[in-house]
Motif scaffolding. Structure first.
Motif, mmCIF file in Angstrom:
data_model
loop_
_atom_site.group_PDB
_atom_site.id
_atom_site.type_symbol
_atom_site.label_atom_id
_atom_site.label_comp_id
_atom_site.label_asym_id
_atom_site.label_seq_id
_atom_site.Cartn_x
_atom_site.Cartn_y
_atom_site.Cartn_z
ATOM 1 N N GLY A 117 0.813 -1.219 0.000
ATOM 2 C CA GLY A 117 0.000 0.000 0.000
ATOM 3 C C GLY A 117 0.839 1.257 0.000
ATOM 4 N N GLU A 118 1.898 1.270 0.806
ATOM 5 C CA GLU A 118 2.798 2.428 0.854
ATOM 6 C C GLU A 118 3.483 2.636 -0.493
ATOM 7 N N GLY A 174 1.929 6.442 -6.844
ATOM 8 C CA GLY A 174 0.688 6.836 -7.500
ATOM 9 C C GLY A 174 0.167 5.778 -8.453
ATOM 10 N N LYS A 204 -2.091 2.112 -9.055
ATOM 11 C CA LYS A 204 -3.180 1.286 -8.529
ATOM 12 C C LYS A 204 -2.664 -0.126 -8.271
ATOM 13 N N GLY A 222 2.364 1.664 -3.482
ATOM 14 C CA GLY A 222 1.368 2.133 -4.431
ATOM 15 C C GLY A 222 1.082 3.608 -4.257
ATOM 16 N N GLN A 223 0.968 4.038 -3.004
ATOM 17 C CA GLN A 223 0.703 5.447 -2.719
ATOM 18 C C GLN A 223 1.900 6.311 -3.116
#
Length: 110
Positions: free
Chosen positions: A35-36, A42, A44, A38-39
């Motif tokens: 998740g980190e 930027g 998905k 991907g964030q």
């Protein structure tokens, strides 16, 4: 020497993909969750999963599960060395200062 060149060529090919390189630049700072990553990039989940799967399959990164989160780290010794250099040279805050001072030096020499 030819066998080693083939191995290095394959490693560099894996590292040369823009998204994989960005993943590894972030992991050069230490372990991160999917998740980190991907964030930070930027991206998905499907796009991230594809690149993470390639890096895992090739033994460049390793994963560990903690609850529902999966954390990744660079585990390939040569990839760690290459990414440490690339991070220091191009990604860190100090790298920006080096680039600016290097450009200034070039201007001064001209």
């Amino acid at each position: 020497m030819e066998e080693k060149a083939s191995k290095v060529s394959e490693l560099l090919r894996l590292l040369s993909h823009r998204d994989r390189l960005m993943v590894l630049c972030h992991l050069a700072q230490g372990e991160m969750s999917a998740g980190e990553l991907g964030q930070a990039l930027g991206r998905k989940a499907p796009a991230m999963s594809q690149q993470l799967a390639i890096l895992r399959r090739e033994g460049i990164i390793a994963a560990r599960r903690e609850g529902q989160s999966i954390f990744y780290r660079i585990c390939h010794e040569d990839a760690v060395a290459i990414m440490s250099f690339l991070y220091a040279r191009f990604c860190s805050d100090d790298a920006e200062n080096l680039a600016v001072s290097g450009a200034e030096s070039e201007v001064e020499r001209a």
